[in-house]
Design a protein around this motif. Structure first.
Motif, short mmCIF file in Angstrom:
data_model
loop_
_atom_site.label_atom_id
_atom_site.label_comp_id
_atom_site.label_asym_id
_atom_site.label_seq_id
_atom_site.Cartn_x
_atom_site.Cartn_y
_atom_site.Cartn_z
N LEU A 101 0.82 -1.20 0.00
CA LEU A 101 0.00 0.00 0.00
C LEU A 101 0.86 1.26 0.00
CD1 LEU A 101 -2.74 1.46 0.24
CD2 LEU A 101 -2.55 1.19 2.73
N LEU A 102 1.88 1.30 0.85
CA LEU A 102 2.76 2.47 0.91
C LEU A 102 3.50 2.66 -0.41
CD1 LEU A 102 4.29 2.19 4.50
CD2 LEU A 102 2.40 3.63 3.73
N LEU A 103 4.02 1.59 -0.98
CA LEU A 103 4.75 1.69 -2.25
C LEU A 103 3.83 2.09 -3.39
CD1 LEU A 103 6.97 -1.51 -1.86
CD2 LEU A 103 7.78 0.86 -1.87
N THR A 104 2.61 1.59 -3.36
CA THR A 104 1.64 1.94 -4.40
C THR A 104 1.26 3.42 -4.31
OG1 THR A 104 0.75 -0.32 -4.37
CG2 THR A 104 -0.62 1.38 -5.37
N MET A 105 1.12 3.92 -3.10
CA MET A 105 0.81 5.33 -2.93
C MET A 105 1.99 6.22 -3.34
SD MET A 105 -1.23 5.14 0.72
CE MET A 105 -1.50 6.90 0.81
N ALA A 106 3.21 5.71 -3.16
CA ALA A 106 4.41 6.48 -3.54
C ALA A 106 4.63 6.47 -5.05
CB ALA A 106 5.63 5.92 -2.81
N PHE A 107 4.29 5.36 -5.71
CA PHE A 107 4.50 5.24 -7.17
C PHE A 107 3.22 4.75 -7.82
CE2 PHE A 107 8.43 4.23 -4.87
CZ PHE A 107 9.28 5.24 -5.36
N PRO A 108 2.18 5.57 -7.86
CA PRO A 108 0.86 5.10 -8.32
C PRO A 108 0.80 4.72 -9.79
CG PRO A 108 0.84 7.47 -7.98
CD PRO A 108 2.15 6.98 -7.45
N GLN A 109 1.72 5.22 -10.61
CA GLN A 109 1.67 4.97 -12.05
C GLN A 109 2.61 3.86 -12.49
OE1 GLN A 109 -0.54 6.46 -13.98
NE2 GLN A 109 -1.31 7.72 -12.29
N ALA A 110 3.25 3.18 -11.55
CA ALA A 110 4.26 2.19 -11.91
C ALA A 110 3.68 1.01 -12.67
CB ALA A 110 4.98 1.70 -10.66
N GLY A 111 2.44 0.65 -12.42
CA GLY A 111 1.86 -0.51 -13.07
C GLY A 111 1.40 -0.26 -14.49
N ALA A 112 1.19 1.00 -14.85
CA ALA A 112 0.67 1.31 -16.18
C ALA A 112 1.64 0.88 -17.28
CB ALA A 112 0.39 2.81 -16.30
N ALA A 113 2.93 0.89 -16.99
CA ALA A 113 3.92 0.56 -18.02
C ALA A 113 3.89 -0.91 -18.41
CB ALA A 113 5.32 0.93 -17.52
N VAL A 114 3.46 -1.78 -17.51
CA VAL A 114 3.45 -3.22 -17.80
C VAL A 114 2.04 -3.78 -17.88
CG1 VAL A 114 5.72 -3.63 -16.81
CG2 VAL A 114 3.71 -3.71 -15.33
N GLY A 115 1.03 -2.95 -17.69
CA GLY A 115 -0.34 -3.40 -17.81
C GLY A 115 -0.85 -4.23 -16.65
N LEU A 116 -0.25 -4.05 -15.48
CA LEU A 116 -0.68 -4.76 -14.28
C LEU A 116 -1.02 -3.75 -13.20
CD1 LEU A 116 1.99 -7.62 -14.07
CD2 LEU A 116 -0.44 -7.91 -14.58
N PRO A 117 -1.81 -4.14 -12.21
CA PRO A 117 -2.04 -3.24 -11.08
C PRO A 117 -0.72 -2.86 -10.42
CG PRO A 117 -3.57 -5.09 -11.01
CD PRO A 117 -2.58 -5.40 -12.08
N THR A 118 -0.61 -1.60 -10.02
CA THR A 118 0.63 -1.14 -9.40
C THR A 118 0.99 -1.97 -8.17
OG1 THR A 118 0.19 1.12 -10.19
CG2 THR A 118 1.77 0.89 -8.40
N ALA A 119 -0.02 -2.41 -7.43
CA ALA A 119 0.24 -3.21 -6.24
C ALA A 119 0.96 -4.51 -6.58
CB ALA A 119 -1.08 -3.51 -5.52
N VAL A 120 0.64 -5.11 -7.72
CA VAL A 120 1.30 -6.34 -8.13
C VAL A 120 2.75 -6.06 -8.53
CG1 VAL A 120 1.28 -8.23 -9.82
CG2 VAL A 120 -0.86 -7.37 -8.86
N VAL A 121 2.98 -4.93 -9.19
CA VAL A 121 4.34 -4.55 -9.57
C VAL A 121 5.20 -4.31 -8.34
CG1 VAL A 121 5.71 -2.83 -10.81
CG2 VAL A 121 3.52 -3.60 -11.76
N MET A 122 4.60 -3.76 -7.29
CA MET A 122 5.33 -3.47 -6.07
C MET A 122 5.47 -4.68 -5.15
SD MET A 122 6.35 -0.46 -6.29
CE MET A 122 6.10 0.90 -7.45
N LEU A 123 4.80 -5.77 -5.47
CA LEU A 123 4.81 -6.94 -4.61
C LEU A 123 6.20 -7.52 -4.38
CD1 LEU A 123 3.35 -9.04 -2.93
CD2 LEU A 123 2.76 -10.25 -5.05
N PRO A 124 7.07 -7.66 -5.41
CA PRO A 124 8.41 -8.21 -5.14
C PRO A 124 9.20 -7.40 -4.12
CG PRO A 124 7.95 -8.26 -7.49
CD PRO A 124 6.84 -7.49 -6.86
N LEU A 125 9.11 -6.09 -4.18
CA LEU A 125 9.82 -5.26 -3.20
C LEU A 125 9.22 -5.43 -1.81
CD1 LEU A 125 11.98 -3.21 -2.58
CD2 LEU A 125 10.44 -1.38 -3.32
#
Length: 334
Positions: free
Chosen positions: A55-79
């Motif tokens: 949640l914190l990472l998604t709020m900090a980088f809300p557009q990160a998932g748009a580049a790969v077509g996945l929800p940002t929360a899923v992109v931030m999951l490995p971190l």
């Protein structure tokens, strides 16, 4: 057909989602028990912590998932998995390792894990507050509707994007864990330590490394389970309260210390909960004219109300322990 679709949506899909969450959570509990021989009650709070990090990472980088077509929360999951694994290893070094060095009894470790539980709950609530938050910050939850090609089937089967991601990650986790335990050198060392810690130590196995690897795996799985549950519903700081008892029931039902049993127990508990709160009167509607009046007039034929589904795992737990005290699979070893 509409009644069948209703059953698929509310039992098959919902049970698979719940079972997957419980299975991943129960695997973490059973790994800790098999290697370190104590029940880790703080595991559900680690799941909450992992979801909070996402949640914190998604709020900090809300557009990160748009580049790969996945929800940002899923992109931030490995971190978040890395951060949760770091938390798990740190907790072991600070709290559990000194106790193991003093050779305390397992019950002392259990009490220590309860203390860690209260500590993590307090810290999460201090920073997260008490209200729920959606992990979809700038994203939109996709909903897929699959219409059945049958006459009379007007209602579609509904599956959401996080549910599909959950199913895929559950398969990956199960297969990956199986290959790790059965093929890798570290996995075989974990199995040896689970079977006989003293013999493993005498054979030259680095038990400290095995403990650290176990906590890394447990932390990563906890972050996955907590995040995917929060994606499907919403993140709540008290998430652990609703997760702790079912995942322990799943681990015990499957066979404590047996990861494959934990997976089976997770799905058994998940489907049992779903079946217990399902309104069976819906499936009886096509036969209403041939049913007794008292049965056809019943509005809700669920075994228990949805607010009481938390008791279902314990009925299963008692039944399994009476029938087979070691669980479905014989526990205590991997």
């Amino acid at each position: 057909m509409n009644e069948l679709v209703f059953f698929i949506n509310n039992v098959i899909v919902a049970g698979s989602v719940t079972g997957s969450i419980y299975a991943i959570g129960a695997v973490g509990v059973t790994l800790v028990f098999s290697i370190m021989r104590f029940a880790h009650f703080a595991h559900a709070d680690m799941m909450t912590f992992g979801a909070f990090m996402v949640l914190l990472l998604t709020m900090a980088f809300p557009q990160a998932g748009a580049a790969v077509g996945l929800p940002t929360a899923v992109v931030m999951l490995p971190l978040a998995m890395l951060l949760t694994a770091l938390l798990a290893v740190s907790i072991d070094r600070v709290f559990y390792k000194p106790l193991r060095a003093h050779g305390v009894k397992p019950i002392v470790m259990v009490i220590a894990s309860l203390g860690v539980t209260l500590m993590l709950q307090g810290l999460i609530r201090v920073f997260a507050g008490t209200s729920g938050e959606s992990l979809y910050v700038d994203d939109r939850k996709e909903i897929f509707r699959l219409a059945l090609p049958f006459e009379g089937a007007r209602a579609p089967i509904v599956v959401t994007e996080p549910q599909l991601i959950l199913f895929v990650l559950t398969v990956i986790c199960v297969v990956g864990l199986h290959l790790f335990l059965s093929r890798s050198r570290l996995g075989k060392a974990m199995r040896a330590m689970s079977d006989n810690p003293d013999l493993a130590r005498a054979s030259g196995i680095n038990t400290n490394l095995i403990v650290a690897v176990t906590w890394v795996i447990v932390g990563g799985l906890a972050a996955i389970a907590g995040t995917l549950l929060s994606l499907d519903v919403t993140f709540k700081p008290d998430l652990s309260f609703f997760l702790l008892l079912p995942i322990f029931a799943a681990a015990i039902v499957g066979g404590v210390g047996h990861p494959y049993g934990a997976i089976a127990g997770g799905f058994l508990v998940g489907f049992a909960e779903t079946l217990a709160v399902f309104n069976w009167g819906v499936l009886l509607r096509p036969f209403r004219d041939s049913l007794p009046e008292w049965l056809s007039a019943a509005g809700n034929l669920a075994f228990v109300g949805s607010e009481y589904k938390i008791v279902v795992p314990f009925f299963i737990l008692v039944a399994i322990l009476v029938w087979r005290p070691t669980g479905i699979f014989k526990g205590k070893v991997i």
